[in-house]
Design an enzyme around this catalytic site. Sequence first.
Site, PDB file in Angstrom:
ATOM      1  N   THR A 209      42.373  25.386  44.858  1.00  0.00           N
ATOM      2  CA  THR A 209      42.753  26.917  43.578  1.00  0.00           C
ATOM      3  C   THR A 209      44.574  26.852  43.699  1.00  0.00           C
ATOM      4  O   THR A 209      44.921  26.880  44.259  1.00  0.00           O
ATOM      5  CB  THR A 209      42.593  27.967  44.812  1.00  0.00           C
ATOM      6  OG1 THR A 209      42.688  28.001  45.663  1.00  0.00           O
ATOM      7  CG2 THR A 209      40.256  27.733  44.857  1.00  0.00           C
ATOM      8  N   GLU A 354      36.333  26.095  41.259  1.00  0.00           N
ATOM      9  CA  GLU A 354      34.828  26.366  42.261  1.00  0.00           C
ATOM     10  C   GLU A 354      33.755  26.413  41.281  1.00  0.00           C
ATOM     11  O   GLU A 354      32.744  25.471  42.073  1.00  0.00           O
ATOM     12  CB  GLU A 354      34.379  27.372  42.805  1.00  0.00           C
ATOM     13  CG  GLU A 354      35.415  27.731  44.040  1.00  0.00           C
ATOM     14  CD  GLU A 354      37.478  28.510  43.727  1.00  0.00           C
ATOM     15  OE1 GLU A 354      36.764  28.689  42.262  1.00  0.00           O
ATOM     16  OE2 GLU A 354      37.423  29.266  44.871  1.00  0.00           O
ATOM     17  N   LYS A 461      40.863  51.244  43.260  1.00  0.00           N
ATOM     18  CA  LYS A 461      40.235  51.891  43.769  1.00  0.00           C
ATOM     19  C   LYS A 461      40.926  54.165  44.210  1.00  0.00           C
ATOM     20  O   LYS A 461      41.344  54.127  44.825  1.00  0.00           O
ATOM     21  CB  LYS A 461      40.001  51.778  44.989  1.00  0.00           C
ATOM     22  CG  LYS A 461      38.587  50.972  45.163  1.00  0.00           C
ATOM     23  CD  LYS A 461      39.659  49.650  45.987  1.00  0.00           C
ATOM     24  CE  LYS A 461      39.026  47.998  45.786  1.00  0.00           C
ATOM     25  NZ  LYS A 461      39.890  47.324  45.811  1.00  0.00           N
ATOM     26  N   TRP A 466      36.642  53.616  40.935  1.00  0.00           N
ATOM     27  CA  TRP A 466      37.170  51.678  40.247  1.00  0.00           C
ATOM     28  C   TRP A 466      37.819  52.396  39.103  1.00  0.00           C
ATOM     29  O   TRP A 466      36.777  52.765  37.966  1.00  0.00           O
ATOM     30  CB  TRP A 466      36.187  50.362  39.924  1.00  0.00           C
ATOM     31  CG  TRP A 466      35.980  51.070  41.680  1.00  0.00           C
ATOM     32  CD1 TRP A 466      36.197  51.180  42.879  1.00  0.00           C
ATOM     33  CD2 TRP A 466      35.322  49.096  41.966  1.00  0.00           C
ATOM     34  NE1 TRP A 466      35.994  50.211  44.013  1.00  0.00           N
ATOM     35  CE2 TRP A 466      34.873  49.347  43.421  1.00  0.00           C
ATOM     36  CE3 TRP A 466      34.587  48.252  41.280  1.00  0.00           C
ATOM     37  CZ2 TRP A 466      34.424  48.361  44.290  1.00  0.00           C
ATOM     38  CZ3 TRP A 466      34.317  47.245  42.211  1.00  0.00           C
ATOM     39  CH2 TRP A 466      33.750  47.088  43.696  1.00  0.00           C
TER      40      TRP A 466
HETATM   41  P1  ADP Z   1      43.246  31.436  40.724  1.00  0.00           P
HETATM   42  O1  ADP Z   1      41.555  32.239  41.723  1.00  0.00           O
HETATM   43  O2  ADP Z   1      44.081  30.554  41.914  1.00  0.00           O
HETATM   44  O3  ADP Z   1      43.582  31.669  39.790  1.00  0.00           O
HETATM   45  P2  ADP Z   1      40.933  29.841  39.416  1.00  0.00           P
HETATM   46  O4  ADP Z   1      42.056  29.220  37.577  1.00  0.00           O
HETATM   47  O5  ADP Z   1      40.330  28.949  39.582  1.00  0.00           O
HETATM   48  O6  ADP Z   1      42.280  29.502  39.864  1.00  0.00           O
HETATM   49  O7  ADP Z   1      41.036  31.073  38.446  1.00  0.00           O
HETATM   50  C1  ADP Z   1      39.432  31.450  38.675  1.00  0.00           C
HETATM   51  C2  ADP Z   1      39.102  33.080  37.699  1.00  0.00           C
HETATM   52  O8  ADP Z   1      40.136  33.235  36.783  1.00  0.00           O
HETATM   53  C3  ADP Z   1      38.142  33.550  37.645  1.00  0.00           C
HETATM   54  O9  ADP Z   1      37.844  33.949  39.165  1.00  0.00           O
HETATM   55  C4  ADP Z   1      38.965  34.832  37.220  1.00  0.00           C
HETATM   56  O10 ADP Z   1      39.226  36.359  38.128  1.00  0.00           O
HETATM   57  C5  ADP Z   1      39.901  34.384  36.450  1.00  0.00           C
HETATM   58  N1  ADP Z   1      39.470  34.134  35.001  1.00  0.00           N
HETATM   59  C6  ADP Z   1      38.908  32.720  34.589  1.00  0.00           C
HETATM   60  N2  ADP Z   1      38.309  33.094  32.753  1.00  0.00           N
HETATM   61  C7  ADP Z   1      38.763  34.739  32.470  1.00  0.00           C
HETATM   62  C8  ADP Z   1      38.106  35.091  31.699  1.00  0.00           C
HETATM   63  N3  ADP Z   1      37.851  34.600  30.292  1.00  0.00           N
HETATM   64  N4  ADP Z   1      38.107  36.215  31.665  1.00  0.00           N
HETATM   65  C9  ADP Z   1      39.042  36.938  32.867  1.00  0.00           C
HETATM   66  N5  ADP Z   1      39.012  36.297  33.816  1.00  0.00           N
HETATM   67  C10 ADP Z   1      38.965  35.226  33.783  1.00  0.00           C
END
Ligand code: ADP
Length: 571
Positions: A209, A354, A461, A466
């Site tokens: 990640t 993930e 918050k 929120w």
């Molecule tokens: P990291 O968690 O380290 O940023 P990832 O590339 O796995 O790496 O990121 C996944 C996260 O990115 C998701 O859990 C979400 O928060 C955000 N994300 C991915 N695609 C979208 C989307 N289309 N809209 C909003 N958030 C997104």
Amino acid sequence: MVRPAGLPSTFKDLLFDLLEVSPVEGLMQDYELSLQHVLWRIEHLHQKKEVVTKLDHGVHRMTNAEMVPRINRLAGALKRLGIKPGDRVATLAFNNHRHLELYYAVPCMGAVLHTLNLRLFPQHLEFIINDAEDKVLFVDQALIPLLKPLIGKIPSVKQLVLMTDTPAASHSEDGLGDMLDYETLLAAESDGYPWPKLSERMAAAMCYTSGTTGNPKGVVYSHRSQFLHTMGVLQGDSLGITEKDTVLPIVPMFHANSWGLPYACGMAGSKVLLPDRFMGDAKSVVELAEQEGATILAGVPTIWINTVAYLKETGKRLPKVHTVICGGSAVPRALMEGMDAVGLRILHAWGMTETSPLGSVARPRSDTRPGDELKARLTQGVVNSGVEIRISDPATGEELPWDGVAFGEIQVRGPWIARGYHNGYDPGKLTEDGWFRTGDVAKITPEGYIEIVDRTKDVIKSGGEWISSVELENAVMSHPKIMEAAVIGLAHPKWDERPVAYAVPKPEFKGKVTQEEVIEFLKDKVAKWWLPDEVRFIDEVPKTSVGKFDKKVLRASAEPIHAGVKEEAKN
Ligand code: ADP
């Protein structure tokens, strides 16, 4: 696992035993799902399809018929280097043809492809390489400087392999020991490799990640998960890639497997365009797409912000492109409209490392009224078939209704969703009943559209309520003088937290936009108590290694909220 005679191995077996019935088995083959199947298709069906990589001058062009023997040779070379099933083979590389060859050779020989994020700090790279215990590391010539700070700190790596078009250069590098040359290694092997029989549950690849919200953690994909994910993303209501497409993934091959596109293109038989080190360069990307007839582009929102600006400035257009896959963070409305205006249609997708990564895709459903199309495209879409989703109340853990109002944490399950991390980190990511906690907060409409409100760590918050930082920053970014904006919550003595916006003016409006006018603009777009306490102008929003707004960095350097906060704003 073999079930010892007379001992039930699962609850289901126990139930069947108690009821004295035995399940009737289907009579289909136990065909192991593996990436070897994708390689088989490339070899037997898509020989003439090309893989084109951008070079400093011109392009490198290769057909699949030329690539397949090279993949075989690469597997032979890996074996000669002592790589055994389960061993991790790391790559530090851009999107290019050698990286694609590694995508096939490593998992298909039974080893595990570990793609390293080249935008990480050296200490993160060191942590990740040691955590994965990579044995061999393949590195692009241009990325050698990234390895120098790691000399002597990554003991598991027994061999470095240099990927370059000019092999002589491999001997000129200091301090990195004996580096082998990729092309020389391949030249010594034969065109055929006896691919072993693989079990579908074997690890095929791993990816960390990117650490937006904490330390990087290793996600380990299996052949089965990769196979099913590939089939899943190819569906018409998902990414819908076909044999007729020419796909240009600008999303890096180290970012969640380039969203699965390398294997999806192989399975479908699409032509593949790879931008190498030019992925952040709008001019090069547009030229490559234009010259090679791209029909699908893919990348995070920040890439398209630059692309729109370039297209507007030059008047160029890409009429053959029918889809721009965009995800990784929410697509701001202004970006979606800006892209529509230059003829590029964004297909919004959501997912995470993930989830392999595809979780959902925003294709408006058949019953969408014409006026609601854009609204539907701006949601995170509908969950991909193969994956199940629910939202859960963060306080009680209770499942929430899909009414478009209640919001809670997204939890998912399915055959390409992680059940744990390498080395057992963060075991709490699974609920007791086996769903993966994503850390994303969303509503789901009765039609099934997911609307992400925020990340649990970014939600603001204020006075017990929120505020969605994502929604607020989208509203700020729709101001005609603003190019980018990120909103964070800062400590406030009365309200706990209050939103502060960090905004980057468009170049022509630098110094010519005021906090008051941005707040005035927001007044009919968000609730009164959501209005940011301050709008701070900056030159650039800090970005993470995969191009997302880095709110961790903003928070760390943020000045406290100034005194004299306008109280009426929150009433
Ligand atoms: P990291 O968690 O380290 O940023 P990832 O590339 O796995 O790496 O990121 C996944 C996260 O990115 C998701 O859990 C979400 O928060 C955000 N994300 C991915 N695609 C979208 C989307 N289309 N809209 C909003 N958030 C997104």
